[in-house]
Design an enzyme around this catalytic site. Sequence first.
Site, PDB file in Angstrom:
ATOM      1  N   HIS A 128       1.278   4.683  -2.505  1.00  0.00           N
ATOM      2  CA  HIS A 128       0.940   5.631  -3.470  1.00  0.00           C
ATOM      3  C   HIS A 128       2.174   6.224  -3.988  1.00  0.00           C
ATOM      4  O   HIS A 128       2.740   6.968  -3.290  1.00  0.00           O
ATOM      5  CB  HIS A 128       0.024   6.798  -3.132  1.00  0.00           C
ATOM      6  CG  HIS A 128      -1.328   6.178  -2.648  1.00  0.00           C
ATOM      7  ND1 HIS A 128      -2.430   5.871  -3.443  1.00  0.00           N
ATOM      8  CD2 HIS A 128      -1.589   5.763  -1.468  1.00  0.00           C
ATOM      9  CE1 HIS A 128      -3.473   5.291  -2.542  1.00  0.00           C
ATOM     10  NE2 HIS A 128      -3.024   5.350  -1.436  1.00  0.00           N
ATOM     11  N   HIS A 185      -9.305   0.794  -1.425  1.00  0.00           N
ATOM     12  CA  HIS A 185      -9.536   1.502  -0.191  1.00  0.00           C
ATOM     13  C   HIS A 185     -10.968   1.265   0.456  1.00  0.00           C
ATOM     14  O   HIS A 185     -12.118   1.739  -0.479  1.00  0.00           O
ATOM     15  CB  HIS A 185      -9.210   2.910  -0.303  1.00  0.00           C
ATOM     16  CG  HIS A 185      -7.521   3.331  -0.489  1.00  0.00           C
ATOM     17  ND1 HIS A 185      -6.978   2.844  -1.645  1.00  0.00           N
ATOM     18  CD2 HIS A 185      -6.721   4.002   0.193  1.00  0.00           C
ATOM     19  CE1 HIS A 185      -5.897   3.094  -1.402  1.00  0.00           C
ATOM     20  NE2 HIS A 185      -5.735   4.088  -0.382  1.00  0.00           N
ATOM     21  N   GLU A 218     -11.156   3.270   5.574  1.00  0.00           N
ATOM     22  CA  GLU A 218     -10.186   3.983   6.247  1.00  0.00           C
ATOM     23  C   GLU A 218     -10.981   5.239   7.036  1.00  0.00           C
ATOM     24  O   GLU A 218     -10.959   5.350   7.964  1.00  0.00           O
ATOM     25  CB  GLU A 218      -9.344   4.738   4.996  1.00  0.00           C
ATOM     26  CG  GLU A 218      -8.395   5.860   5.328  1.00  0.00           C
ATOM     27  CD  GLU A 218      -7.661   6.425   4.097  1.00  0.00           C
ATOM     28  OE1 GLU A 218      -8.433   6.402   3.138  1.00  0.00           O
ATOM     29  OE2 GLU A 218      -6.697   7.012   4.425  1.00  0.00           O
ATOM     30  N   ASP A 249       1.779   4.150   2.689  1.00  0.00           N
ATOM     31  CA  ASP A 249       0.746   4.721   2.083  1.00  0.00           C
ATOM     32  C   ASP A 249       1.224   6.033   1.273  1.00  0.00           C
ATOM     33  O   ASP A 249       1.477   5.832   0.175  1.00  0.00           O
ATOM     34  CB  ASP A 249      -0.360   5.511   3.191  1.00  0.00           C
ATOM     35  CG  ASP A 249      -1.579   5.758   2.739  1.00  0.00           C
ATOM     36  OD1 ASP A 249      -1.746   5.413   1.407  1.00  0.00           O
ATOM     37  OD2 ASP A 249      -2.615   6.525   3.316  1.00  0.00           O
ATOM     38  N   ASP A 250       1.459   7.157   1.960  1.00  0.00           N
ATOM     39  CA  ASP A 250       2.042   8.349   1.389  1.00  0.00           C
ATOM     40  C   ASP A 250       3.303   8.759   2.205  1.00  0.00           C
ATOM     41  O   ASP A 250       3.286   9.705   2.894  1.00  0.00           O
ATOM     42  CB  ASP A 250       0.921   9.513   1.240  1.00  0.00           C
ATOM     43  CG  ASP A 250      -0.117   8.998   0.458  1.00  0.00           C
ATOM     44  OD1 ASP A 250      -0.090   8.968  -0.906  1.00  0.00           O
ATOM     45  OD2 ASP A 250      -1.045   8.511   1.273  1.00  0.00           O
ATOM     46  N   HIS A 278       0.755  -1.276  -0.033  1.00  0.00           N
ATOM     47  CA  HIS A 278       0.082  -0.027   0.129  1.00  0.00           C
ATOM     48  C   HIS A 278       0.880   1.232   0.061  1.00  0.00           C
ATOM     49  O   HIS A 278       1.455   1.823   0.883  1.00  0.00           O
ATOM     50  CB  HIS A 278      -0.990  -0.074   1.147  1.00  0.00           C
ATOM     51  CG  HIS A 278      -2.228   1.154   1.118  1.00  0.00           C
ATOM     52  ND1 HIS A 278      -2.975   0.886   2.054  1.00  0.00           N
ATOM     53  CD2 HIS A 278      -1.994   2.183   0.920  1.00  0.00           C
ATOM     54  CE1 HIS A 278      -3.792   2.154   1.834  1.00  0.00           C
ATOM     55  NE2 HIS A 278      -3.085   2.906   0.999  1.00  0.00           N
TER      56      HIS A 278
END
Length: 364
Positions: free
Chosen positions: A42, A220, A223, A301-302, A40
């Site tokens: 991005h 997703h 969340e 994630d980011d 996961h």
Amino acid sequence: MTATHLPAAPHVAPSTAALAAIPPARIPALLQAMPKAELHLHIEGSLEPERIFALAQRNGVQLAYPSVEALRAAYAFTDLQSFLDIYYAGASVLLTEQDFHDMAWDYLLKARAEHVVHVEMFFDPQTHTARGVPFEVVVRGLKSACDRAERELGVSAALIMCFLRHLSEEDALQTLDSALPFRDLFIGVGLDSSERGHPPEKFARVFARCRELGLHLVAHAGEEGPPAYIESALDVLHVERIDHGVRCVEDPALVARLAREGVPLTVCPLSNVKLCVFASLGAHNLGSLLQAGLKVTLNSDDPAYFGGYVNQNYLETFAALGLDAAAAYTLARNSLEASFASEAHKAAWVARLNAVFAEAIAAG
Ligand code: ADE
Ligand code: ZN
């Protein structure tokens, strides 16, 4: 050393007793050294402020922030949407195939240093095609970095194309059409962006088409959105993994189902705290998810926006929740097993994981 604490053969999974005997002081080094997959991530969320400014200069793009420091200072988010607004603005500096390659390469170098052996990388083509950047430029730039990582770093890397859920299903279908000539450059599709008010059902037709095409499916869900979104991602979209999924705990029957069916969750603790899904890492439910027998994986994630790459997620979460070596082994093994890599690759990585744990056990 007692018989139960003898190091296991490298290809054998460590016993519960051997894991329990690993001293807590050794856990941070183990978290960093263990081979893991990142499922996961991005890739646009790995753009560091310094890279954003360098690309803005290279491409003559005007940014709304005067400096790297000013941009970084804006990374104070109140929810998912407040983050997405800045994230899409940051991605606006990406124009050429080389830009996409450089962004992915920056991340892959870090992944190698963190013992990530395999990554399944999300990308958001619509945020680029809406600015006039052709799909082909995006996907070729990213794929060339993935191929290079395989050759030069020994890191396996694959692409998952995400549809932006705040846009229409028509837009997603058009994006799929423009992606089809490049079908062999990505392994699956996902669903991301603003979750609330955009349930999985909105994308039933496009996911059905992707399923017919033999693409892997993820989304997703749970969340910020309710547990019902997790259920419809499974039942309507037929996804193979749930990204985040942390709100499943609000529905015990759903938790039981996820455990029974072995549905992997790609959990991202630092992201969850930055986006105010949990008040602190100490309040995160990762420990309860593991205890409930869910197939949890840990991811970043980011990372450029949320305060750390995957190892930082492991280190901070383990410190905050007091997790042990058994949890480290389970999370790393889940990440490898929940990947879309071949069974032969998974077996080889699990053998390496077992060898790293055998060494830690032997070191006593
Ligand atoms: N796009 C990038 N990061 C995201 C996240 N955490 N949730 C939804 N969409 C995203
Ligand atoms: Zn995400």
